[in-house]
Design a protein around this motif. Structure first.
Motif, PDB file in Angstrom:
ATOM      1  N   LEU A   2       0.996  -1.222  -0.105  1.00  0.00           N
ATOM      2  CA  LEU A   2      -0.006   0.043  -0.033  1.00  0.00           C
ATOM      3  C   LEU A   2       0.845   1.183   0.033  1.00  0.00           C
ATOM      4  O   LEU A   2       0.809   2.155  -0.561  1.00  0.00           O
ATOM      5  CB  LEU A   2      -0.941  -0.034   1.348  1.00  0.00           C
ATOM      6  CG  LEU A   2      -2.159  -1.004   0.970  1.00  0.00           C
ATOM      7  CD1 LEU A   2      -2.821  -1.138   2.530  1.00  0.00           C
ATOM      8  CD2 LEU A   2      -3.202  -0.488   0.251  1.00  0.00           C
ATOM      9  N   ALA A   3       1.959   1.201   0.834  1.00  0.00           N
ATOM     10  CA  ALA A   3       2.748   2.323   0.984  1.00  0.00           C
ATOM     11  C   ALA A   3       3.574   2.661  -0.338  1.00  0.00           C
ATOM     12  O   ALA A   3       3.692   3.693  -1.188  1.00  0.00           O
ATOM     13  CB  ALA A   3       3.579   2.248   1.798  1.00  0.00           C
ATOM     14  N   SER A   4       4.009   1.284  -0.828  1.00  0.00           N
ATOM     15  CA  SER A   4       4.633   1.605  -2.369  1.00  0.00           C
ATOM     16  C   SER A   4       3.772   2.056  -3.448  1.00  0.00           C
ATOM     17  O   SER A   4       4.060   2.967  -4.103  1.00  0.00           O
ATOM     18  CB  SER A   4       5.051   0.062  -2.664  1.00  0.00           C
ATOM     19  OG  SER A   4       6.086  -0.456  -1.737  1.00  0.00           O
ATOM     20  N   ALA A   5       2.314   1.694  -3.379  1.00  0.00           N
ATOM     21  CA  ALA A   5       1.513   2.187  -4.543  1.00  0.00           C
ATOM     22  C   ALA A   5       1.249   3.783  -4.050  1.00  0.00           C
ATOM     23  O   ALA A   5       1.113   4.437  -5.283  1.00  0.00           O
ATOM     24  CB  ALA A   5       0.154   1.412  -4.405  1.00  0.00           C
ATOM     25  N   ALA A   6       1.122   4.085  -2.861  1.00  0.00           N
ATOM     26  CA  ALA A   6       1.012   5.548  -2.769  1.00  0.00           C
ATOM     27  C   ALA A   6       1.971   6.608  -3.328  1.00  0.00           C
ATOM     28  O   ALA A   6       1.913   7.468  -3.812  1.00  0.00           O
ATOM     29  CB  ALA A   6       0.722   6.032  -0.986  1.00  0.00           C
ATOM     30  N   VAL A   7       3.216   5.999  -3.086  1.00  0.00           N
ATOM     31  CA  VAL A   7       4.486   6.573  -3.651  1.00  0.00           C
ATOM     32  C   VAL A   7       4.480   6.586  -5.115  1.00  0.00           C
ATOM     33  O   VAL A   7       4.726   7.650  -5.644  1.00  0.00           O
ATOM     34  CB  VAL A   7       5.645   6.095  -3.062  1.00  0.00           C
ATOM     35  CG1 VAL A   7       6.820   6.681  -3.639  1.00  0.00           C
ATOM     36  CG2 VAL A   7       5.876   6.190  -1.354  1.00  0.00           C
ATOM     37  N   ASP A   8       4.363   5.487  -5.464  1.00  0.00           N
ATOM     38  CA  ASP A   8       4.370   5.580  -7.163  1.00  0.00           C
ATOM     39  C   ASP A   8       3.110   6.341  -7.998  1.00  0.00           C
ATOM     40  O   ASP A   8       3.368   6.645  -8.743  1.00  0.00           O
ATOM     41  CB  ASP A   8       4.011   3.952  -7.475  1.00  0.00           C
ATOM     42  CG  ASP A   8       4.338   3.739  -8.967  1.00  0.00           C
ATOM     43  OD1 ASP A   8       5.227   3.998  -9.677  1.00  0.00           O
ATOM     44  OD2 ASP A   8       2.934   3.402  -9.736  1.00  0.00           O
ATOM     45  N   SER A   9       1.971   6.472  -6.933  1.00  0.00           N
ATOM     46  CA  SER A   9       0.885   7.203  -7.666  1.00  0.00           C
ATOM     47  C   SER A   9       1.226   8.580  -8.102  1.00  0.00           C
ATOM     48  O   SER A   9       0.588   8.987  -8.853  1.00  0.00           O
ATOM     49  CB  SER A   9      -0.317   6.965  -6.749  1.00  0.00           C
ATOM     50  OG  SER A   9      -0.263   7.919  -5.602  1.00  0.00           O
ATOM     51  N   GLY A  10       2.076   9.378  -7.277  1.00  0.00           N
ATOM     52  CA  GLY A  10       2.293  10.709  -7.712  1.00  0.00           C
ATOM     53  C   GLY A  10       1.087  11.664  -6.983  1.00  0.00           C
ATOM     54  O   GLY A  10       1.251  12.903  -7.265  1.00  0.00           O
ATOM     55  N   ASN A  11       0.190  11.049  -6.280  1.00  0.00           N
ATOM     56  CA  ASN A  11      -0.710  11.730  -5.959  1.00  0.00           C
ATOM     57  C   ASN A  11      -0.308  12.344  -4.380  1.00  0.00           C
ATOM     58  O   ASN A  11      -0.049  11.625  -3.664  1.00  0.00           O
ATOM     59  CB  ASN A  11      -1.984  10.966  -5.401  1.00  0.00           C
ATOM     60  CG  ASN A  11      -3.423  11.769  -5.259  1.00  0.00           C
ATOM     61  OD1 ASN A  11      -3.489  12.502  -4.420  1.00  0.00           O
ATOM     62  ND2 ASN A  11      -4.575  11.473  -5.857  1.00  0.00           N
ATOM     63  N   VAL A  12      -0.736  13.549  -4.262  1.00  0.00           N
ATOM     64  CA  VAL A  12      -0.113  14.285  -3.132  1.00  0.00           C
ATOM     65  C   VAL A  12      -1.152  13.880  -1.736  1.00  0.00           C
ATOM     66  O   VAL A  12      -0.510  13.643  -0.866  1.00  0.00           O
ATOM     67  CB  VAL A  12      -0.248  16.027  -3.365  1.00  0.00           C
ATOM     68  CG1 VAL A  12       0.058  16.459  -1.795  1.00  0.00           C
ATOM     69  CG2 VAL A  12       0.813  16.378  -4.192  1.00  0.00           C
TER      70      VAL A  12
END
Length: 490
Positions: free
Chosen positions: A395-405
């Motif tokens: 989940l944390a990796s997906a959040a970083v990869d998304s580029g969404n602030v």
């Protein structure tokens, strides 16, 4: 076979109070064999899948009751069918002190079939039908004890669920009107030609449907029914919190987001921001309430509220990696939470103690139960080497990869949640094993671990928690294939 695996639990459950079993053990063997047989059939169906759908009923246009095996249904149906036989075995021992056992197991087993109906639905209408049916068959389980608290809890659960379903129904109507079909298709089924200038209306309806399905997934502010439902027998609360009901809500939201509205339509819009903020708030809120709660099962209930929004947060990221994180936590949290709830149920069954402050020193009298509870507590915190770490890292990796602030702030919520989880889970473990120098152990006379019917499921769940922690790559790879559309029938 796909309709058979849904019908067998219905038939087996209905036969329990009807057949003239001479002994309690006889109908227990019958029921356990039926559940195990059905789980075997489910796994055979999933492993020998085909690309064809089973049409049960056709109404008009593209409205039908239809079932199909795809990647998402493999995840949810596989999870449910793997856990249910062990949950049933555990329930046999727990329910020895309860009345109306046969009626309880009737609805308990029928719920298995209804949940499989949700998992194997080929379109939004079919899923919505079984989603509503799930409410009707689980209300009697919540009110099983028929105490005033149980009746009030069941009413609240019913009102919330029906209200949420009404909002979800609006989403269904909009998909029928503005979609090319109601079938689940990765990427969504909305027709740009039909949408025209109604984008904001559809986004508003998506948020409504998200919150509607989110009632069962206990998103704020529609979560108060879940802790109150803890008055039900522990096999029911574990069912509500770990496997069937709340996971059905999360599963429905994933279907709605990725397979109906589509992430290309939703990503980057105000609707995405709203649902993501709701999930982030729920993550922190649930953990905060769990720290404050002194009732054992209600503390675990607030923990469930928080962890369910981990799944929804992954879904709200609206990227393939976000879906991988959501599916990972959907599966891993189910195993962790059913283990912790069953440990709590074993304590209540053996000691009739319901509050955290009553657990001092019990770890020495129930070493198996509290040893397993410690493993589940560490996994829920996200300890490396256990299942919870894998899903939280995804989940944390997906959040970083998304580029969404906004997703970056979600990572902070995950870290806060991990800290609070350590407080509310490990405080139970510390009380159980380190009660203090002046503690009077004579107050624990007669307390011991439960019998094998409770311990076997707990040991199996612990093995899964450890196995998924050290060897999860094949399963995570499968989630990647499902999320990216690379998974296909062989």
């Amino acid at each position: 076979m796909i309709i058979l695996v849904i019908l067998i639990p219905f038939i087996a459950g209905i036969l329990i109070p009807l057949l003239p079993f001479k002994k309690r053990s006889h109908w227990q063997i019958f029921l356990e064999c039926a559940v195990i047989l059905n789980s075997i059939m489910v796994w055979y169906l999933l492993l020998h899948h085909s690309d064809s759908a089973f049409l049960l009923a056709h109404f008009t246009g593209n409205l039908s009751i239809c079932f199909k095996v795809d990647g998402m249904s493999m995840v949810f149906a596989g999870l449910v069918s793997a856990l249910w036989p062990f949950a049933t075995l555990y329930a046999f021992e727990y329910m020895t002190k309860e009345e109306h056992e046969k009626i309880f197991f009737l609805f308990y087993t029928v719920t298995y079939g209804v949940t499989l109906g949700i998992a194997l639905s080929a379109n939004l209408l079919t899923m919505y039908f079984f989603y509503e049916l799930l409410t009707l068959v689980t209300v009697p389980l919540v009110m099983h004890t028929l105490t005033r608290e149980a009746i009030l809890a069941s009413r609240k659960y019913l009102y919330y669920s029906l209200g949420g379903a009404a909002f979800a129904f609006i989403g269904l109507i909009m998909i029928i009107v503005y979609g090319t079909t109601t079938d689940f298709v990765l990427g969504g089924i909305l027709s740009p030609a039909k949408i025209g200038d109604r984008t904001n209306i559809l986004l508003f309806v998506y948020v409504m449907a998200f919150m509607g399905f989110g009632v069962k997934a206990a998103v704020c502010p529609f979560n108060s029914w879940l802790p109150q439902a803890g008055v039900a027998p522990t096999p029911v609360t574990a069912l509500l919190h770990a496997v069937a009901v709340v996971k059905s809500g999360a599963f429905a939201i994933i279907r709605l987001t990725y397979y109906s509205f589509g992430t290309d339509f939703l990503r980057g819009t105000w609707a995405q921001n709203i649902v993501m903020l709701v999930t982030m708030f729920t993550i922190v809120y649930g953990c905060s309430r769990a720290v404050k709660e002194t009732h054992l099962k209600r503390r675990l209930a607030y923990s469930t509220i928080s962890n369910l929004s981990y799944i929804l947060f992954g879904a709200a990221i609206m990227t393939p990696l976000g879906l991988v994180g959501a599916l990972s936590h959907l599966v891993f949290h189910a195993v962790i939470k059913i283990s912790s709830f069953f440990c709590a149920g074993a304590v209540i069954h053996q000691t009739e103690r319901n509050y955290v402050h009553e657990l001092d020193g019990i770890g020495y009298k129930m070493p198996c139960v509290f040893g397993i509870f410690t493993v589940s507590a560490l996994a829920l915190m996200g300890m490396p080497g256990l299942a919870g770490f894998i899903s939280k890292w995804s989940l944390a990796s997906a959040a970083v990869d998304s580029g969404n602030v906004i997703a970056y702030f979600g990572i902070a919520c995950l870290l806060i949640s991990a800290l609070l989880t350590a407080i509310y889970m490990m405080s139970i473990v510390i009380r159980a094993f380190f009660p203090g120098k002046d503690f009077d152990y004579s107050t624990l006379n007669g307390i011991k671990d439960p019998n094998w019917k409770m311990l076997v499921p707990l040991f199996v769940f612990t093995c899964f928690i450890i196995l998924f922690g050290v060897y999860s790559q094949p399963l995570v790879n499968f989630f990647h294939e499902v999320a990216t559309g690379l998974w296909s029938f062989q």
